[in-house]
Design a protein around this motif. Structure first.
Motif, short mmCIF file in Angstrom:
data_model
loop_
_atom_site.label_atom_id
_atom_site.label_comp_id
_atom_site.label_asym_id
_atom_site.label_seq_id
_atom_site.Cartn_x
_atom_site.Cartn_y
_atom_site.Cartn_z
N ASN A 183 0.82 -1.22 0.00
CA ASN A 183 0.00 0.00 0.00
C ASN A 183 0.86 1.27 0.00
OD1 ASN A 183 -2.32 -1.74 0.29
ND2 ASN A 183 -1.79 -1.91 2.44
N HIS A 184 1.65 1.41 -1.05
CA HIS A 184 2.57 2.55 -1.13
C HIS A 184 1.83 3.88 -1.09
CE1 HIS A 184 1.32 1.71 -5.31
NE2 HIS A 184 1.40 3.01 -5.48
N GLU A 185 0.58 3.87 -1.47
CA GLU A 185 -0.19 5.12 -1.56
C GLU A 185 -0.35 5.83 -0.23
OE1 GLU A 185 -2.27 2.19 -4.50
OE2 GLU A 185 -1.26 2.10 -2.55
N ILE A 186 -0.19 5.11 0.89
CA ILE A 186 -0.49 5.72 2.19
C ILE A 186 0.71 5.65 3.14
CG2 ILE A 186 -2.99 5.47 2.05
CD1 ILE A 186 -2.74 2.89 3.68
N ASN A 187 1.92 5.58 2.58
CA ASN A 187 3.12 5.61 3.40
C ASN A 187 3.83 6.97 3.30
OD1 ASN A 187 4.02 2.84 4.71
ND2 ASN A 187 2.91 2.38 2.83
N ASP A 188 4.59 7.31 4.35
CA ASP A 188 5.34 8.55 4.32
C ASP A 188 6.37 8.55 3.21
OD1 ASP A 188 4.36 10.01 6.77
OD2 ASP A 188 4.99 8.14 7.71
N VAL A 189 7.05 7.41 3.05
CA VAL A 189 7.97 7.25 1.92
C VAL A 189 7.78 5.83 1.39
CG1 VAL A 189 9.92 6.52 3.38
CG2 VAL A 189 10.36 7.44 1.10
N ALA A 190 7.75 5.70 0.08
CA ALA A 190 7.54 4.39 -0.52
C ALA A 190 8.42 4.25 -1.76
CB ALA A 190 6.07 4.20 -0.88
N PHE A 191 9.10 3.12 -1.84
CA PHE A 191 9.88 2.74 -3.02
C PHE A 191 9.12 1.62 -3.71
CE2 PHE A 191 12.79 4.62 -0.05
CZ PHE A 191 13.70 5.33 -0.81
N VAL A 192 8.70 1.86 -4.94
CA VAL A 192 7.83 0.94 -5.66
C VAL A 192 8.56 0.40 -6.88
CG1 VAL A 192 5.57 0.66 -6.74
CG2 VAL A 192 5.87 2.34 -4.91
N GLY A 193 8.61 -0.91 -6.98
CA GLY A 193 9.37 -1.54 -8.05
C GLY A 193 8.88 -1.17 -9.44
N VAL A 194 9.81 -0.76 -10.30
CA VAL A 194 9.52 -0.45 -11.70
C VAL A 194 10.71 -0.88 -12.55
CG1 VAL A 194 8.00 1.53 -11.24
CG2 VAL A 194 10.47 1.90 -11.46
N ILE A 195 10.48 -0.96 -13.83
CA ILE A 195 11.57 -1.19 -14.78
C ILE A 195 12.05 0.16 -15.28
CG2 ILE A 195 12.29 -2.28 -16.93
CD1 ILE A 195 11.61 -4.22 -14.64
N GLY A 196 13.33 0.44 -15.07
CA GLY A 196 13.88 1.75 -15.37
C GLY A 196 14.04 2.04 -16.84
N PRO A 197 14.45 3.25 -17.15
CA PRO A 197 14.61 3.67 -18.55
C PRO A 197 15.58 2.80 -19.34
CG PRO A 197 14.71 5.56 -17.05
CD PRO A 197 14.74 4.34 -16.19
N ASP A 198 16.57 2.21 -18.65
CA ASP A 198 17.55 1.38 -19.37
C ASP A 198 17.19 -0.10 -19.34
OD1 ASP A 198 17.95 0.81 -16.73
OD2 ASP A 198 20.13 1.15 -16.74
N GLY A 199 15.95 -0.40 -18.85
CA GLY A 199 15.50 -1.78 -18.85
C GLY A 199 15.86 -2.58 -17.62
N THR A 200 16.53 -1.97 -16.64
CA THR A 200 16.87 -2.67 -15.41
C THR A 200 15.88 -2.29 -14.30
OG1 THR A 200 18.38 -0.90 -14.69
CG2 THR A 200 19.31 -2.70 -16.01
#
Length: 561
Positions: free
Chosen positions: A228-245
């Motif tokens: 529930n990243h939407e309701i945390n003070d700070v949240a790191f949410v997994g994504v695929i970056g611009p370089d594909g990593t």
């Protein structure tokens, strides 16, 4: 570090109190909480507990420690028995205090070994009258703890790598993580290493032991966004970056309570090796620029709201990191996925995990010990907690799954629960909490039983969250049916326990806070009747594929009452 010089008013040239922000020079404490923290770091209370209070007993405890610094080690006095909800906001703290404590064991990432689970179970049965609650922040809370027993409890927990350090207080609380990290088939990134690094480098550090208020973190690469990243003070949410990593998108400023706000994207991409440093940067911005004057405005969400994300990103990068973070993509959200990891599912290594549902998170030390036995008997050494008051046993071979399911359900721990058992949560409530106005745990369990009897084949994934006060520990604003405890007037004109109703809240693609209808309240006694009535109307009126929250937005007020 930002300059410590105080700003002055252009008309008076005298320092202004402002919001008590350290970075602007306002270091003098502006309330009792800030004064206590300035007088002594909360981390220092541990030795006094060991050397003095545990030996001399409850009456020896300094009030500033009892109602302040004890929280830095997960200790709150619990509510004295027999005090009704009408007196919660009237009595002084010492009148509400019992001589026993709630003890919160922090479980970062929700990760427990069988030995750790057994240690918690043994503490519960030996020192906590066999109480235990799984919280919606992946912790375990125990009750009836005596100050005399705390050093022995710590010794037992720490022997297996567990801690209560900064489980409460104006500190970085437990770090939420997906209980399936490293094994989920659809995972974007395994955040286990980043959670451990932050814990090792920053938890218990004096650099972050005096924040304006609590600071809640989530780090996960879970494809259903179970933390529930939407309701945390700070949240790191997994994504695929611009370089594909794989890496993380960064959110800041989420939180509920009496002034709910969803976290905001900073629009940056954070590499895994940067997470600990970036986390420390965000936490430092909060420490130095957070509002310390008024407790109800001391969360980071108010700073983010006032600054906006562009300024927050600029301050983070220029004053704390010393480098710019690249722009990055947003996470992919799916509105139809449940986030609780209940049921039997395949792991990426071919084995299976089994997620199961205690009623409203209420278990016991005896039950936890039995869960540990079941896990071990089926070849698992990992039992993880979820952010929805559930538990998951990992690493079960396919041929042993049925046996594990049978053993759990024999203990009343359902692996394939109906909607109401699966998706009803409750906070601690008036049984133990000094802030509560009404009962929650027992009432939530009763509500589940009644709804299962009245609507046995209810087909939709409805969330029902009960909270004992306005603080929203059970996330009432983001539930389909959120119930905020308060005193209400019944048909006879009497003040009785009841709930204000919030309808149609949720997270994900359709994130929204629940709708409040004027005058929509229910007594505790009438609660099952009300919930049954509104759910039947939903089934009668809903269009094909229409979720409860969508129906609520178009339903007439009469249909919601």
């Amino acid at each position: 570090m930002p300059p410590a010089s105080a700003k002055t008013s252009p008309t008076t040239s005298r320092p202004r109190r402002g919001e008590g922000q350290w970075a602007l020079g306002y270091r003098e404490p502006l309330n009792k909480n800030e004064e206590n923290k300035k007088n002594d770091d909360g981390l220092n209370v541990r030795q006094r507990i060991i050397d003095i209070y545990s030996r001399a007993g409850f009456d020896s405890i300094d009030p500033a420690d009892l109602r302040g610094r004890f929280r830095w080690y997960g200790l709150y006095t619990q509510r004295a028995p027999g005090i009704d909800g009408g007196k919660t906001a009237v009595l002084e703290p010492e009148e509400l205090d019992d001589r026993y404590f709630m003890l919160r064991v922090r479980i970062d990432g929700g990760r427990l070994t069988v030995a750790q689970l057994r240690a918690i179970a043994e503490v519960s049965t030996a020192y906590g009258r066999d109480t235990a609650d799984i919280t919606d922040r992946q912790n375990v809370q125990l009750h009836w703890v005596r100050i005399e027993d705390v050093p022995a409890i710590w010794e037992k927990l720490e022997a297996v790598g567990l801690s209560t350090t900064e489980a409460c207080g104006d500190t970085p609380r437990v770090i939420l993580g997906c209980p399936l990290a490293g094994i989920a088939e659809e995972e974007v990134i395994d955040a286990s290493e980043q959670i451990q690094q932050i814990y090792d480098e920053h938890i218990g550090s004096p650099l972050f032991s005096n924040l304006p208020r609590k600071f809640k973190t989530s780090i996960a690469g879970c494809s259903v966004h179970c933390v529930n990243h939407e309701i945390n003070d700070v949240a790191f949410v997994g994504v695929i970056g611009p370089d594909g990593t794989p890496g993380y998108d960064l959110f800041v400023g989420g939180g509920l309570s009496t002034n709910p706000m969803f976290a905001q994207r900073l629009g940056v991409f954070v590499r895994p090796d940067q997470v600990s440093e970036v986390w420390a940067g965000v936490c430092s911005v909060f420490r130095d620029y957070g509002y310390r004057r008024l407790r109800h405005r001391a969360r980071i969400k108010f700073l983010v709201k006032d600054w906006g994300t562009a300024k927050f990103r600029e301050v983070l990068e220029k004053e704390y990191l010393g480098y710019a973070l690249p722009d990055g993509p947003a996470p992919e959200l799916d509105p139809g996925l449940r986030r609780d990891h209940v049921g039997v599912h395949r792991q990426r290594d071919g084995r299976y995990y089994v997620g199961f549902a205690p009623k409203v998170g209420r278990v016991s030390g005896t039950t936890l010990a039995r869960i540990a036995d079941i896990a071990e008997a089926h070849g698992s050494d990992r039992v993880h907690t979820t952010a929805d008051q559930k538990l998951v046993i990992l690493d079960i071979d396919e041929e042993r799954v049925d046996s594990a399911v049978s053993a759990l359900e024999a203990e009343g721990l359902q692996v394939n629960p109906g909607t109401f058992r699966r998706q009803t949560m409750a906070c601690t409530g008036i049984e133990f909490c000094k802030l509560a106005i009404v009962e929650t745990k027992a009432r939530g369990a009763t509500l589940i039983e009644e709804l299962e009897r009245r609507l046995p084949d209810f087909p939709e994934p409805i969330t029902i969250n009960l909270n004992g006060c306005p603080n929203s520990c059970a996330r009432i604003q983001v539930a389909d049916i959120g119930l905020k405890g308060q005193l209400v007037t019944n048909a006879a004109g009497e003040q009785v326990e009841g709930y204000q109703v919030h309808l149609g809240g949720g997270m994900g693609l359709n994130a929204a806070f629940g709708r409040k209808v004027r005058g929509l309240k229910t007594t505790a006694e009438e609660l099952p009747d009300y919930v049954e009535r509104v759910l039947r109307r939903y089934l009668e009126q809903k269009e094909d594929g229409e979720a409860f929250a969508q129906w609520v937005t178009r339903a007439g007020e009469g249909d919601l009452k």
